[in-house]
Structure formats: C-alpha cells, structure tokens
Scaffold this motif. Structure first.
Motif, PDB file in Angstrom:
ATOM      1  N   GLU A 198       6.880  24.951   5.761  1.00  0.00           N
ATOM      2  CA  GLU A 198       5.376  26.075   5.548  1.00  0.00           C
ATOM      3  C   GLU A 198       4.863  25.806   4.460  1.00  0.00           C
ATOM      4  O   GLU A 198       4.122  26.856   3.654  1.00  0.00           O
ATOM      5  N   ILE A 199       3.914  24.987   3.944  1.00  0.00           N
ATOM      6  CA  ILE A 199       3.086  25.272   2.609  1.00  0.00           C
ATOM      7  C   ILE A 199       2.450  25.962   2.674  1.00  0.00           C
ATOM      8  O   ILE A 199       2.368  26.435   1.278  1.00  0.00           O
ATOM      9  N   ALA A 200       1.874  26.391   3.988  1.00  0.00           N
ATOM     10  CA  ALA A 200       1.062  27.955   3.737  1.00  0.00           C
ATOM     11  C   ALA A 200       1.457  29.118   3.344  1.00  0.00           C
ATOM     12  O   ALA A 200       1.018  29.776   3.010  1.00  0.00           O
ATOM     13  N   LYS A 201       2.455  28.728   3.766  1.00  0.00           N
ATOM     14  CA  LYS A 201       3.359  30.123   3.289  1.00  0.00           C
ATOM     15  C   LYS A 201       3.800  30.901   1.643  1.00  0.00           C
ATOM     16  O   LYS A 201       4.347  30.920   1.125  1.00  0.00           O
ATOM     17  N   VAL A 202       3.487  29.318   1.129  1.00  0.00           N
ATOM     18  CA  VAL A 202       4.251  28.948  -0.513  1.00  0.00           C
ATOM     19  C   VAL A 202       3.325  30.011  -1.657  1.00  0.00           C
ATOM     20  O   VAL A 202       2.608  29.235  -1.826  1.00  0.00           O
ATOM     21  N   GLU A 203       3.884  31.167  -1.985  1.00  0.00           N
ATOM     22  CA  GLU A 203       3.548  31.555  -2.678  1.00  0.00           C
ATOM     23  C   GLU A 203       2.915  31.883  -4.100  1.00  0.00           C
ATOM     24  O   GLU A 203       2.614  31.246  -5.468  1.00  0.00           O
ATOM     25  N   LYS A 204       4.693  31.645  -4.574  1.00  0.00           N
ATOM     26  CA  LYS A 204       5.128  30.639  -5.892  1.00  0.00           C
ATOM     27  C   LYS A 204       5.741  29.501  -5.901  1.00  0.00           C
ATOM     28  O   LYS A 204       7.533  29.706  -4.977  1.00  0.00           O
ATOM     29  N   THR A 205       6.125  28.870  -6.921  1.00  0.00           N
ATOM     30  CA  THR A 205       7.269  28.235  -7.099  1.00  0.00           C
ATOM     31  C   THR A 205       7.953  28.026  -8.501  1.00  0.00           C
ATOM     32  O   THR A 205       7.417  28.555  -9.457  1.00  0.00           O
ATOM     33  N   LEU A 206       9.433  27.662  -8.845  1.00  0.00           N
ATOM     34  CA  LEU A 206       9.371  27.823  -9.669  1.00  0.00           C
ATOM     35  C   LEU A 206      10.697  26.980 -10.261  1.00  0.00           C
ATOM     36  O   LEU A 206      11.300  26.414  -9.415  1.00  0.00           O
ATOM     37  N   PHE A 207      10.775  26.209 -11.302  1.00  0.00           N
ATOM     38  CA  PHE A 207      11.584  25.283 -11.597  1.00  0.00           C
ATOM     39  C   PHE A 207      11.910  25.653 -12.861  1.00  0.00           C
ATOM     40  O   PHE A 207      11.413  25.670 -14.304  1.00  0.00           O
ATOM     41  N   LEU A 208      13.276  25.812 -13.293  1.00  0.00           N
ATOM     42  CA  LEU A 208      13.656  25.493 -14.596  1.00  0.00           C
ATOM     43  C   LEU A 208      14.897  24.229 -15.035  1.00  0.00           C
ATOM     44  O   LEU A 208      15.748  24.394 -14.455  1.00  0.00           O
ATOM     45  N   ASN A 209      14.478  23.908 -16.604  1.00  0.00           N
ATOM     46  CA  ASN A 209      15.506  23.279 -16.957  1.00  0.00           C
ATOM     47  C   ASN A 209      16.747  23.262 -16.725  1.00  0.00           C
ATOM     48  O   ASN A 209      17.582  22.127 -16.166  1.00  0.00           O
ATOM     49  N   ASP A 210      17.412  24.345 -17.432  1.00  0.00           N
ATOM     50  CA  ASP A 210      18.873  24.663 -16.975  1.00  0.00           C
ATOM     51  C   ASP A 210      19.069  24.578 -15.835  1.00  0.00           C
ATOM     52  O   ASP A 210      18.953  26.257 -15.693  1.00  0.00           O
ATOM     53  N   LYS A 211      19.995  23.720 -15.710  1.00  0.00           N
ATOM     54  CA  LYS A 211      20.973  23.681 -14.510  1.00  0.00           C
ATOM     55  C   LYS A 211      21.622  25.266 -14.420  1.00  0.00           C
ATOM     56  O   LYS A 211      21.479  26.262 -12.872  1.00  0.00           O
ATOM     57  N   GLU A 212      22.088  25.296 -15.041  1.00  0.00           N
ATOM     58  CA  GLU A 212      22.639  26.868 -15.089  1.00  0.00           C
ATOM     59  C   GLU A 212      22.177  28.416 -15.645  1.00  0.00           C
ATOM     60  O   GLU A 212      22.592  29.138 -14.112  1.00  0.00           O
ATOM     61  N   THR A 213      21.074  28.068 -15.871  1.00  0.00           N
ATOM     62  CA  THR A 213      20.215  29.220 -15.855  1.00  0.00           C
ATOM     63  C   THR A 213      19.017  29.278 -14.332  1.00  0.00           C
ATOM     64  O   THR A 213      18.843  30.386 -13.933  1.00  0.00           O
ATOM     65  N   MET A 214      18.993  28.317 -14.104  1.00  0.00           N
ATOM     66  CA  MET A 214      17.891  27.596 -12.379  1.00  0.00           C
ATOM     67  C   MET A 214      19.168  28.722 -11.279  1.00  0.00           C
ATOM     68  O   MET A 214      19.416  29.526 -11.083  1.00  0.00           O
ATOM     69  N   ASN A 215      20.841  28.224 -11.505  1.00  0.00           N
ATOM     70  CA  ASN A 215      21.416  29.058 -10.682  1.00  0.00           C
ATOM     71  C   ASN A 215      21.760  30.634 -10.645  1.00  0.00           C
ATOM     72  O   ASN A 215      21.218  30.990  -9.736  1.00  0.00           O
ATOM     73  N   LYS A 216      21.659  30.802 -11.761  1.00  0.00           N
ATOM     74  CA  LYS A 216      21.564  32.274 -12.145  1.00  0.00           C
ATOM     75  C   LYS A 216      20.815  32.876 -11.533  1.00  0.00           C
ATOM     76  O   LYS A 216      20.239  34.411 -10.660  1.00  0.00           O
ATOM     77  N   PHE A 217      19.374  32.381 -12.003  1.00  0.00           N
ATOM     78  CA  PHE A 217      18.089  33.292 -11.363  1.00  0.00           C
ATOM     79  C   PHE A 217      17.883  32.907  -9.849  1.00  0.00           C
ATOM     80  O   PHE A 217      17.297  33.936  -8.983  1.00  0.00           O
ATOM     81  N   THR A 218      18.596  31.753  -9.048  1.00  0.00           N
ATOM     82  CA  THR A 218      18.512  31.735  -7.479  1.00  0.00           C
ATOM     83  C   THR A 218      19.392  32.967  -7.138  1.00  0.00           C
ATOM     84  O   THR A 218      18.879  33.816  -6.236  1.00  0.00           O
ATOM     85  N   ASP A 219      20.607  33.144  -7.717  1.00  0.00           N
ATOM     86  CA  ASP A 219      21.382  34.163  -7.342  1.00  0.00           C
ATOM     87  C   ASP A 219      20.704  35.293  -7.307  1.00  0.00           C
ATOM     88  O   ASP A 219      20.791  36.339  -6.512  1.00  0.00           O
TER      89      ASP A 219
END
Length: 280
Positions: free
Chosen positions: A40-61
């Motif tokens: 639901e786009i109306a509920k999205v307050e923040k989006t984040l994409f990190l180029n490094d996959k390993e860093t993205m996985n760590k941040f997601t966890d």
C-alpha cells in the motif's frame, strides 16, 4: 510493488517496478500481508536500497528488531554527515550506526552510560565527524528523552571515520589511529616542552601525516623505501632536534607496536616536526 518478505508489521522487502528488491518501511505496512501482496503505497514512509547485497542483508536483519523511529534517526544523521563531512561513506554505516544507536538508546534507558577515554582526542583529530556525533546525540536525546553526552558523540564519530574507507581492510581502525596519533604527538610535546597551536596549518599537516602513519603501522605497511639515507643525513644535521625527536618516536613505535620505521618514514616525520617547531 509486491512484497517479497515481511520483516515486522512496519517493514518489508518488496520488488519495485524495475525488479529490484528494496526495503520499504511505514506504520502497518506489512500487517497481515503475505508474499506476493501489493504494497500500500500510501503507507510507505521510507524506502532504502543498498548496492552491496551482503550489507543490504545485514541491514534487513537489523530492521526486524530495531524500531522504525531509530532507523529514521540513523538515516537523518547519515544524510547530515554526507553534507557535513563531504566524503563518500561506505554503505556499512547504515548497519553499524543503526545498530549502535539502538544499543545506545537501550543502555541509556537502563541508566548505563559508557565513558570514552579518547573522546577529546577524537574531537581534536576528527572535528567534522565529532560534530556529526554531537548532532546525533542531540537528535537522540530530543526524540528519545535520554541523556547521552559527548562520550557517545565520540563513539558515533568513530563509525563515520571508519565508513570513510571504502576498503573493508581499512575499516575499524579509527580508535587505534587516534591512540597512536596522540602518543606520537605527546612525544613531540614532551621533547620540546611545548604546546601547539592546533589551528595552524603546520599542526594540521602534522596530524594529517600522523593519521596515515598510524594507519600504516596498524596495517603493517610501509612507504616504498627509496634511497633516502643521504637526504636523511642532511636533515639530521640541519634539523638536529626534530631528527632526534623522530628517533624517539621510532624507538617507541618499535617497542610498542613491533613496527620498524624506515628511512622514508623517519625523513617525513623529521620534516613535519621541524615545520611544527620552527618558531620555538
């Protein structure tokens, strides 16, 4: 955007229109959602994409357990730092700073405040990063109603110093660098029985040289040692006291860090010290 993975009620991994997985956050954004559901786009307050996959996985966890308010604080401080410091930051700062802020707030609410014995040295040697740390402390204290102090500002500053190195092997050296710089500076102060004008250009050059010098010590690296012996001999006579002071640094570093200062290193140290003390 379709949900690929729910993290908690307020965060999920979703696939955008380009087929790229991004982290989306917002109150209730993943509540009662399952894989394949539309975001639901109306509920999205923040989006984040990190180029490094390993860093993205760590941040997601990390986001699974960290309140969105703390993730927001971290992002605000990182954006402030990008302007204040003016350097490219390694993406790992999103993981390290968010985790650090989460734990600092948790400790503060339990009445636990850590002291930082190097805080004033960090403030002197890394003023922009320390200013970012102070801003972070202000934002955290105001939003979380805790009482963090300059000790915490110094801890946060170190994360940004480390994040300025793209090479992962050069990260996490800030504390060691600060310690060595202070030790070398103290040797020079004691030898010449003086204090320095910390606003002078020569002091800035001296400290900058010491930072890279300390980094080489911690990594066990040297300058490519050229044939500097003749020039060093000339400096030994022309700048006798700075040369002798450099020798004291050489002996100290050898004994404490098992690192041999080469002729090139000794030459540069002598030149910087001679500039620093030329008016004494």
């Amino acid at each position: 955007m379709k949900i690929e993975r729910t993290l908690n009620n307020n965060a999920a991994i979703a696939t955008n229109q380009n087929g790229v997985n991004v982290l989306v956050m917002g109150p209730g954004i993943a509540f009662n959602k399952k894989v394949g559901d539309q975001v639901e786009i109306a509920k999205v307050e923040k989006t984040l994409f990190l180029n490094d996959k390993e860093t993205m996985n760590k941040f997601t966890d990390l986001v699974i357990d960290v309140p969105m308010s703390e993730v927001d604080i971290s992002e605000r401080i990182i954006n402030f730092a990008k302007i204040k410091i003016g350097k490219k930051l390694n993406e790992i700062i999103y993981v390290n700073l968010t985790d650090h802020i989460h734990m600092a707030i948790k400790r503060a609410k339990e009445g636990v405040f850590l002291s930082n014995p190097l805080k004033w040295d960090i403030a002197r040697f890394y003023p922009d990063e320390f200013a970012v740390g102070q801003k972070a402390v202000q934002v955290i204290n105001d939003s979380q109603e805790v009482g963090l102090a300059d000790d915490e500002a110094a801890f946060i500053a170190v994360h940004f110093v480390n994040a300025e190195n793209e090479d992962s092997s050069q990260q996490n050296l800030a504390y060691g660098i600060t310690k060595i710089v202070k030790e070398c500076e103290d040797i020079v102060k004691d030898y010449f029985h003086t204090e320095f004008d910390e606003q002078s250009l020569n002091y800035y050059r001296f400290i900058t040289h010491l930072k890279f010098f300390a980094q080489r010590i911690l990594q066990g690296k040297h300058y490519d040692d050229e044939e500097d012996d003749d020039l060093l001999e000339t400096l030994e006579h022309r700048y006798a006291k700075p040369y002798q002071c450099s020798q004291k640094i050489k002996e100290y570093i050898s004994e404490k860090y098992n690192f041999t200062i080469t002729s090139s290193e000794l030459l540069y140290l002598t030149v910087h010290i001679s500039r620093l003390v030329k008016n004494l």
